[in-house]
Design a protein around this motif. Structure first.
Motif, PDB file in Angstrom:
ATOM      1  N   GLU A   3      16.088  -7.802   2.730  1.00  0.00           N
ATOM      2  CA  GLU A   3      14.743  -7.611   3.279  1.00  0.00           C
ATOM      3  C   GLU A   3      14.355  -8.762   4.211  1.00  0.00           C
ATOM      4  OE1 GLU A   3      10.667  -6.527   1.110  1.00  0.00           O
ATOM      5  OE2 GLU A   3      11.177  -8.650   1.031  1.00  0.00           O
ATOM      6  N   ALA A   4      14.752  -9.989   3.800  1.00  0.00           N
ATOM      7  CA  ALA A   4      14.392 -11.155   4.607  1.00  0.00           C
ATOM      8  C   ALA A   4      15.250 -11.277   5.859  1.00  0.00           C
ATOM      9  CB  ALA A   4      14.528 -12.420   3.763  1.00  0.00           C
ATOM     10  N   SER A  47      13.918   0.262   6.474  1.00  0.00           N
ATOM     11  CA  SER A  47      12.471   0.178   6.492  1.00  0.00           C
ATOM     12  C   SER A  47      11.995  -0.126   5.088  1.00  0.00           C
ATOM     13  CB  SER A  47      11.889   1.500   6.973  1.00  0.00           C
ATOM     14  OG  SER A  47      10.533   1.559   6.645  1.00  0.00           O
ATOM     15  N   GLY A  48      11.694  -1.348   4.824  1.00  0.00           N
ATOM     16  CA  GLY A  48      11.234  -1.725   3.504  1.00  0.00           C
ATOM     17  C   GLY A  48       9.738  -1.932   3.507  1.00  0.00           C
ATOM     18  N   LEU A  49       9.223  -2.300   2.360  1.00  0.00           N
ATOM     19  CA  LEU A  49       7.790  -2.531   2.233  1.00  0.00           C
ATOM     20  C   LEU A  49       7.312  -3.578   3.238  1.00  0.00           C
ATOM     21  CD1 LEU A  49       5.325  -1.925   0.287  1.00  0.00           C
ATOM     22  CD2 LEU A  49       5.913  -4.079  -0.770  1.00  0.00           C
ATOM     23  N   SER A  50       8.129  -4.617   3.403  1.00  0.00           N
ATOM     24  CA  SER A  50       7.661  -5.703   4.254  1.00  0.00           C
ATOM     25  C   SER A  50       7.756  -5.367   5.736  1.00  0.00           C
ATOM     26  CB  SER A  50       8.439  -6.979   3.958  1.00  0.00           C
ATOM     27  OG  SER A  50       9.790  -6.755   4.186  1.00  0.00           O
ATOM     28  N   ARG A  77       6.543  -2.490   6.713  1.00  0.00           N
ATOM     29  CA  ARG A  77       5.253  -1.835   6.920  1.00  0.00           C
ATOM     30  C   ARG A  77       4.107  -2.803   6.648  1.00  0.00           C
ATOM     31  NH1 ARG A  77       4.612   2.682   3.285  1.00  0.00           N
ATOM     32  NH2 ARG A  77       6.162   1.756   1.942  1.00  0.00           N
ATOM     33  N   HIS A  78       4.312  -3.643   5.621  1.00  0.00           N
ATOM     34  CA  HIS A  78       3.279  -4.614   5.258  1.00  0.00           C
ATOM     35  C   HIS A  78       3.899  -5.987   5.368  1.00  0.00           C
ATOM     36  CE1 HIS A  78       0.895  -1.309   3.888  1.00  0.00           C
ATOM     37  NE2 HIS A  78       1.834  -0.932   3.068  1.00  0.00           N
ATOM     38  N   ARG A  79       3.529  -6.688   6.411  1.00  0.00           N
ATOM     39  CA  ARG A  79       4.170  -7.958   6.704  1.00  0.00           C
ATOM     40  C   ARG A  79       4.005  -8.969   5.563  1.00  0.00           C
ATOM     41  NH1 ARG A  79       3.137 -12.235   9.755  1.00  0.00           N
ATOM     42  NH2 ARG A  79       0.941 -11.725  10.009  1.00  0.00           N
ATOM     43  N   LYS A  80       2.952  -8.816   4.809  1.00  0.00           N
ATOM     44  CA  LYS A  80       2.692  -9.821   3.778  1.00  0.00           C
ATOM     45  C   LYS A  80       2.892  -9.248   2.378  1.00  0.00           C
ATOM     46  CE  LYS A  80       0.152 -12.971   6.506  1.00  0.00           C
ATOM     47  NZ  LYS A  80      -0.847 -13.988   6.566  1.00  0.00           N
ATOM     48  N   ALA A  81       3.920  -8.419   2.215  1.00  0.00           N
ATOM     49  CA  ALA A  81       4.207  -7.868   0.893  1.00  0.00           C
ATOM     50  C   ALA A  81       5.703  -7.705   0.708  1.00  0.00           C
ATOM     51  CB  ALA A  81       3.513  -6.524   0.732  1.00  0.00           C
ATOM     52  N   SER A  82       6.139  -7.872  -0.532  1.00  0.00           N
ATOM     53  CA  SER A  82       7.540  -7.649  -0.871  1.00  0.00           C
ATOM     54  C   SER A  82       7.613  -7.249  -2.340  1.00  0.00           C
ATOM     55  CB  SER A  82       8.346  -8.921  -0.626  1.00  0.00           C
ATOM     56  OG  SER A  82       9.621  -8.786  -1.216  1.00  0.00           O
ATOM     57  N   PRO A  83       8.356  -6.208  -2.686  1.00  0.00           N
ATOM     58  CA  PRO A  83       8.376  -5.779  -4.092  1.00  0.00           C
ATOM     59  C   PRO A  83       9.332  -6.603  -4.951  1.00  0.00           C
ATOM     60  CG  PRO A  83       9.723  -4.311  -2.785  1.00  0.00           C
ATOM     61  CD  PRO A  83       9.150  -5.313  -1.833  1.00  0.00           C
TER      62      PRO A  83
END
Lengths: 127, 585
Positions: free
Chosen positions: A57-58, A5-8, A10-16
């Motif tokens: 992540e991708a 479970s990464g940022l993307s 939870r937030h489809r349009k975000a990546s750290p």
């Protein structure tokens, strides 16, 4: 670590990762070209680590560790080969300083980190 | 002392890695893996949080992969670069007001000149074009986002890092890091022999900006090829997307070569290789390689602005672009020919005359597709129902300045004329008519045209008009005076000059300050209007529907406004915006 479970997620349009890939690449280039060992190694670690993060992540890889290990291996081979061709102290045609050694050390650290990630973090996550 | 420095660097680097790892671990919420793997129990709050597409606050901007956000980030970065590039030239032109040295050392002048060129081309021009491309192209072609959103974000974040490397020597001068004084062309032996650490910083920064441009180009090509909506076939692709596609193709061939050349220069400087020394590849090799990149770079910078004008100008002429197909063909023709003209930058280097004549022919030939475009813009205006809004004025200014910049360029393509005018202010005047008078104007037109789309507010028309007229008059005063200076024999790149050139130099400086004041008005207008401008309530703020000229991005905007209203809207006491800046009849 089957389900990440990464940022993307939870937030489809975000990546750290992109920001640090850029910073890592810049530090790696700066460190290698100006022969600043710690910046070169740190930059390469940041760059390779974040590439591993973004690839998993991708969804191109299940976990980042094999990618980090593989890229670490490439760096280690390149670094060791350059050190063999142009030994420390200017024995070869070019005096590379500590540049090749930095690349090799960064590669080995990436491989070590990859191993650690696989063994420790994945095991922890499946407990 | 050296070992202390290494230890300090190691500690700093370690701290940076720890901070990054900690931040990412926190933001990625690693702890949530465990409950997920063991059955997926999550806090209720978290579920609500999941419905949002982006995190809030500063984290949103640091982590965004949304093409619209990245477009805005590119725009903000480009504006910052414009401010630095503008400040450098303001200082240079102030120095040049008098023939003798008054304000700064010639070395400082050289550093400012180098920074001005590099900044405007690589850190303002290319990013501002990417800003429009990122924000608008997915909307124009009906795509959800760019084909590779994460790579898009990487491409953007490489730019601030590159900018930091390129600009930092000016801040670090007290630490003994001198800025580069090589000019934007970085010719060896100068760029190899000068010891300034700033040159290494600049080369590394440029290399990173090249990677950024290449990543962006790959993304635009993939997006336009694969992400078009089903109803957007090639025959319905808009003109701006065509120019971005061609530009991206040029980037794909040109920028990797620049990257390689920069690395070779770095190796010559730091490791004693001989790529560009007399005993090795030679200085002419560098010039060939550099200009094989450098001339397509001109078209990389000018094609998308031409696309902007081809898109915007017909909207305010009340009719479709005349000869659409031929504008596309001329774009493609320029793209191909642009790789066959590079040696016209080297006519005076003593290269083989037969090579020179071949390059002269192609350089003259490239004027034809450029002229096709000018013809099409003019015929679009002919008997059109013109509305002189601010973006339209900038488009017309573009055409006017482009004609002067283009025609002066045709003269330069001729070998005997170039032999006389090479390295004079004539060349500077010629290419500034293009880079400021044309590219700059088209980018301003784009900013004003899509300002309501991006911000939901309208700019102030009166300030926009002041900006236009100051820019238009300033551009022509400055750069026409430069052309006359060049005919008079004034060489470029000097901090001092003979008194006989004083009058024209003073006229040039006055013109430059008109442009500078216009730029300040522009920044104020954009900043204040973004915060306080009247809200746009109409999804068609330019009344494009009247003429059947609505494009996809405005349909998206209209739907966005309707959704916002359906959600309850934003109660607004602000004055509702009218077309072109809220001026009521």
């Amino acid at each position: 670590m089957e389900e990440q479970s990464g940022l993307s997620d939870r937030h489809r349009k975000a990546s750290p990762w992109p920001l640090f890939i850029a910073v890592g690449l810049a530090l790696a280039e700066l460190g290698v070209f100006l022969d600043l060992v710690s910046i070169a190694i740190g930059g390469l670690l940041l760059f390779v680590g974040c590439l591993g993060g973004i690839v998993s992540e991708a969804g191109y890889a299940r976990t980042p560790w094999p990618f980090i290990g593989g890229l670490g291996l490439v760096l280690a081979v390149v670094g060791i080969a350059l050190t063999a061709l142009y030994p420390l102290g200017g024995g070869g045609a070019l005096d590379l300083g500590f540049r090749a050694v930095s690349i090799a050390v960064a590669g080995l650290l990436c491989m070590g980190g990859s191993l650690l990630g696989r063994v420790v973090l994945e095991r922890q996550s499946t407990v | 002392m050296q070992i202390d420095g290494q230890i300090a660097l190691t500690v700093l680097m370690g701290l940076l890695l720890l901070i990054v790892a900690g931040w990412i671990a926190r933001i990625e919420d690693w702890r949530s893996y465990t409950p997920l793997a063991s059955g997926g129990g999550r806090a209720v709050d978290d579920t609500a949080y999941e419905t949002q597409e982006k995190p809030g606050g500063l984290v949103r901007w640091l982590t965004t992969v949304d093409h619209k956000d990245i477009g805005i980030l590119y725009g903000i970065f480009g504006t910052f670069a414009l401010m630095w590039g503008g400040a450098t030239v303001a200082l240079m032109r102030t120095e040049l007001f008098t023939p003798e040295q008054v304000l700064m050392e010639p070395t400082t002048y050289n550093a400012l000149m180098t920074s001005h060129g590099i900044t405007m081309l690589f850190l303002f021009g290319t990013p501002m074009i990417a800003a429009f491309g990122n924000y608008v192209i997915p909307l124009l072609i009906g795509a959800d986002d760019m084909a590779f959103p994460r790579i898009n974000a990487i491409a953007f974040w490489l730019l601030p890092v590159a900018g930091t490397l390129i600009w930092s020597p000016f801040v670090l001068m007290s630490l003994g890091i001198e800025p580069a004084q090589t000019g934007w062309t970085m010719y060896p032996p100068l760029s190899v022999n000068q010891s300034a650490l700033g040159i290494d910083f600049m080369l590394l920064g440029l290399h990173l900006s090249g990677i950024s441009a290449t990543l962006g180009a790959i993304n635009f090509i993939a997006t336009i090829f694969t992400e078009r909506a089903p109803d957007v076939g090639w025959e319905r692709l808009d003109i701006f997307s065509w120019t971005m596609l061609t530009q991206s193709g040029l980037i794909l061939f040109a920028f990797p070569l620049l990257g390689s050349v920069l690395l070779m220069l770095l190796l010559d400087r730091n490791l004693g290789t001989t790529f560009f020394t007399t005993d090795g590849g030679g200085y002419i090799l560098y010039q060939h390689l550099f200009w094989f990149f450098g001339h397509p770079e001109v078209y990389i910078l000018v094609l998308p602005p031409m696309g902007l004008v081809s898109l915007i100008l017909p909207r305010f002429a009340g009719r479709k672009l005349f000869g659409f197909k031929f504008v596309v063909y001329s774009t493609l023709a320029i793209g191909v020919l642009s790789f066959g003209v590079w040696a016209h930058h080297m006519f005076t280097t003593g290269i083989d005359p037969r090579i020179r004549s071949a390059f002269m022919a192609v350089s003259l030939a490239i004027a034809i597709p450029s002229a096709v475009k000018v013809f099409n813009w003019t015929t679009t205006l002919w008997s059109g129902r013109l509305r002189l809004t601010v973006p339209m004025l900038f488009c017309i200014g573009f055409v006017s300045n482009f004609i002067i910049g283009g025609v002066t360029g045709v003269f330069l393509a001729s070998i005997p004329v170039d032999a006389v005018l090479h390295a004079t202010y004539y060349v500077v005047g010629h290419f500034h008519y293009i880079v400021m008078g044309a590219i700059g104007f088209a980018l301003f037109a784009g900013v004003y045209y899509w300002f309501p789309l991006v911000t939901g507010r309208m700019y102030q028309r009166s300030l926009g008009l002041i900006h236009f007229w100051l820019s238009f008059i300033g551009t022509n005063v400055t750069f026409f005076a430069m052309i006359l200076l060049g005919y008079g024999g004034m060489p470029r790149r000097y901090a001092e000059y003979l008194p006989q050139y004083a009058t024209l130099h003073q006229v040039t400086t006055i013109g430059a300050f008109l442009i500078f004041i216009g730029g300040v008005v522009f920044l104020w207008n954009i900043g204040q209007s973004w915060l306080e401008g009247p809200r746009v309530e109409d999804g068609d703020p330019w009344n494009l529907k009247e003429d059947g000229l609505v494009t996809q991005e405005w349909t998206w905007f209209e739907q966005k406004l309707e959704t916002r209203l359906a959600d309850g809207g934003e109660p607004s006491d602000d004055e509702t915006a009218m077309a072109d800046g809220g001026e009521r009849e």
